[in-house]
Write a protein that holds these residues in place. Sequence first.
Motif, PDB file in Angstrom:
ATOM      1  N   UNK A 134       0.789  -1.245   0.000  1.00  0.00           N
ATOM      2  CA  UNK A 134       0.000   0.000   0.000  1.00  0.00           C
ATOM      3  C   UNK A 134       0.818   1.290   0.000  1.00  0.00           C
ATOM      4  N   UNK A 135       1.916   1.369   0.792  1.00  0.00           N
ATOM      5  CA  UNK A 135       2.695   2.603   0.828  1.00  0.00           C
ATOM      6  C   UNK A 135       3.517   2.812  -0.430  1.00  0.00           C
ATOM      7  N   UNK A 136       4.480   1.918  -0.686  1.00  0.00           N
ATOM      8  CA  UNK A 136       5.347   2.068  -1.862  1.00  0.00           C
ATOM      9  C   UNK A 136       4.610   1.963  -3.196  1.00  0.00           C
ATOM     10  N   UNK A 137       3.402   1.390  -3.203  1.00  0.00           N
ATOM     11  CA  UNK A 137       2.688   1.156  -4.463  1.00  0.00           C
ATOM     12  C   UNK A 137       2.493   2.435  -5.273  1.00  0.00           C
ATOM     13  N   UNK A 138       2.369   3.566  -4.566  1.00  0.00           N
ATOM     14  CA  UNK A 138       2.143   4.823  -5.281  1.00  0.00           C
ATOM     15  C   UNK A 138       3.374   5.245  -6.084  1.00  0.00           C
ATOM     16  N   UNK A 139       4.510   4.582  -5.848  1.00  0.00           N
ATOM     17  CA  UNK A 139       5.733   4.911  -6.589  1.00  0.00           C
ATOM     18  C   UNK A 139       5.971   4.003  -7.790  1.00  0.00           C
ATOM     19  N   UNK A 140       5.056   3.051  -8.058  1.00  0.00           N
ATOM     20  CA  UNK A 140       5.310   2.060  -9.116  1.00  0.00           C
ATOM     21  C   UNK A 140       5.514   2.729 -10.473  1.00  0.00           C
ATOM     22  N   UNK A 141       4.629   3.644 -10.846  1.00  0.00           N
ATOM     23  CA  UNK A 141       4.736   4.289 -12.169  1.00  0.00           C
ATOM     24  C   UNK A 141       6.056   5.044 -12.301  1.00  0.00           C
TER      25      UNK A 141
END
Length: 398
Positions: A134-141
Amino acid sequence: TLEGMPRHASTHAAGVVIGAKPLDEFVPLQTNDDVITTQFPMTTVEHLGLLKMDFLGLRFLSVLDDAEKAVRQKDPDFSLSAVDTGDGATYAMLSAGDSVGLFQLESEGMRVLLTKLRPYCLEDIISAISLYRPGPMQSISRFLQNRADPGSIRYADGRLESLPGSTSGCIIYQEQVMMIFRALAGYSYGRADVVRRMMSKKKVAEMEREKAFFLKGAAENGTAPETAEAIFAEMSDFAKYAFNKSHAAAYAVVAFRTAYLKCHYRREYMCALLNSVAGDNRKVNLYIEDLARAGIRVLPPDVNRSEEKFSVDFSGAEKAIRFGLNAVKNVGHNAVAALIAEREKNGPYRELSGFITRSASAQINKKAVESLIKAGAFDSLSGNRAQKLCVYEKLMDG
């Protein structure tokens, strides 16, 4: 009046408390569903100085062990610990999104990430496991873009560029949070680790107090206030769910080994996997569908060819997977064991009447025989299912 009051007592799934003496000399104990637990929550237990360890039981470790034993039947020297972690065929399979049934990699979202990431080394699997939270997921792109074009990486502060373990300009691991606290605000290793624990345990009030120290230290080290504010906010959101890299690396090794087995020994691996989820129809159907996509048939149970569990069937022109007799409803473990022992001792069963005569001493009851007929376990014997259903009771009475 009720707000904030304890509602129920829960048991930590893997937490074990260890003391130098019997624990009832230190803390009050109780039972929760027959499990002895402390009456104090884990934070209080830690403050009292008792050692709390999390022992995580992974089903996939048993799957790996079973699959490795199956492979050794034809390749005695095979060892999972010796496989090449740079195996190109395994990474090609992962890059194609063929990761159903793999540890940490089988969800639909993870399969999509793997096709975009196109991993080619163990470090990439570590990154994927760490990003898909959930936290790091926003950095995937941003991670994928920066990985494809390193020239697009931008750092809020130039000192972040020189930090070791760079991950395409994105914060992925808890260790990176610790390094940022040290580089920008002059924290010691010990204090940086304490802050990491605050973040991961979501201690909001303590983090607010710590923020003032971070901003003060960052200002003394020449970081602009707005930059320090933005970096602290990003780290706070991220660290609530982030892995430490050592944890992600251990998971990645298990994930890679499951992938290697599926790539090179698919039948043996999928047999072990199916046996681990026997009884869970949704999972069994999911893995059977995955085998069908790979062109591998899953054959019905057979009294002459099935083992107790799922097994690789070498009897035909193709290597297929055969349902185990344990999967048949109303047929217990003892009945299956007796059926197989009789078959191994006196040869295959030729007809239904012979099976019933030979299994009489094993106390295989009518319900079990009916279920075996309906499941197709006698299809290789003479006669069709309807005929067998008509006569089996008379034969057993006889």
